[in-house]
Design a protein around this motif. Structure first.
Motif: not given
Length: 248
Positions: A96-121
């Motif tokens: 909640v207090t972090q800058p760009e708090r909405e983008s943490f997962l996006k940055k994480m997934l940008a480094k994850t290669k080789g998948f056709d689909y990522v499904l987020i529960d």
């Protein structure tokens, strides 16, 4: 290889999000796709349902950068899983207090290669974690029971997606609505479905997920319904949905 990230959301609990994430993922895997499942819900129902340990590394560790996302992945039944943890509650508070708090997962997934689909529960709330999922996603999938109160919830989801699209993720789109726990014997189920067809412009997948005892039993055996009983109605319905999902 282009990865499609799909956020499976509904702000109400018990609506089939986890069941759909697991079994659609399993069905896509059996159609030759490499699939990663992210358990972003602090309740960790997806991890429990697939009997995946959460104490040897989980998404909370990845958010805290104690481990990379790749280091917490577990392979099970042809799927890759990033386990959840109740520590995600603390992550939520700290974000909640972090800058760009909405983008943490996006940055994480940008480094994850080789998948056709990522499904987020996603968690059963419109939280900072859900916001992260929607910011990281290309598409949104909405499991929906045919109950009167779900119509109100659907409006909230649509509004949230629109706000995220405008503020953080202009390419986000709704892939469609999946009718779950469908009971053809109930008049109300058909009435709500008819209402949706008449009033909602988004895609409603024709592959409906029927009420099925095997779907409820499969988590007790730590597996998808396709691996638990591939001949069950639950397995047949998710196989049909996966094919329709790919064709959409």
């Amino acid at each position: 290889m282009k990865t499609t990230v799909v956020a499976v959301i509904n702000q109400k609990g018990g609506t089939g999000k986890t069941t759909t994430t697991i079994n659609l993922g399993s069905a896509l895997s059996k159609l030759g796709k490499k699939v990663l499942l992210l358990d972003l819900d602090p309740q960790s129902n997806l991890s429990y349902s697939l009997a995946v340990p959460t104490d040897e590394g989980n998404l909370a560790d990845a958010f805290q950068e104690n481990k990379t996302l790749e280091e917490v992945l577990v392979e099970k039944d042809g799927l890759w899983i990033a386990p959840g943890s109740n520590e995600l509650v603390d992550i939520e508070i700290s974000l909640v207090t972090q800058p760009e708090r909405e983008s943490f997962l996006k940055k994480m997934l940008a480094k994850t290669k080789g998948f056709d689909y990522v499904l987020i529960d996603c968690p059963p709330s419109l939280s900072v974690l859900t916001l992260n999922a929607l910011t990281a996603a290309n598409e949104v999938l909405i499991p929906l029971q045919m109950e009167v109160l779900t119509l109100q919830g659907l409006d909230q989801i649509m509004n949230t997606v629109e706000k995220v699209k405008k503020a953080f993720n202009p390419k986000l789109k709704i892939k469609g609505i999946v009718v779950v726990m469908f009971d053809i014997r109930r008049k109300l189920s058909q009435e709500v479905l008819n209402y949706l067809h008449e009033n909602v412009k988004e895609r409603i997948f024709s592959s409906q997920i029927r009420l099925n005892v095997k779907l409820a039993e499969a988590p007790s055996f730590g597996t998808s319904v396709l691996d638990y009983d591939g001949s069950s109605n639950g397995a047949k319905d998710y196989k049909a949905l996966a094919q329709e999902f790919l064709d959409a």
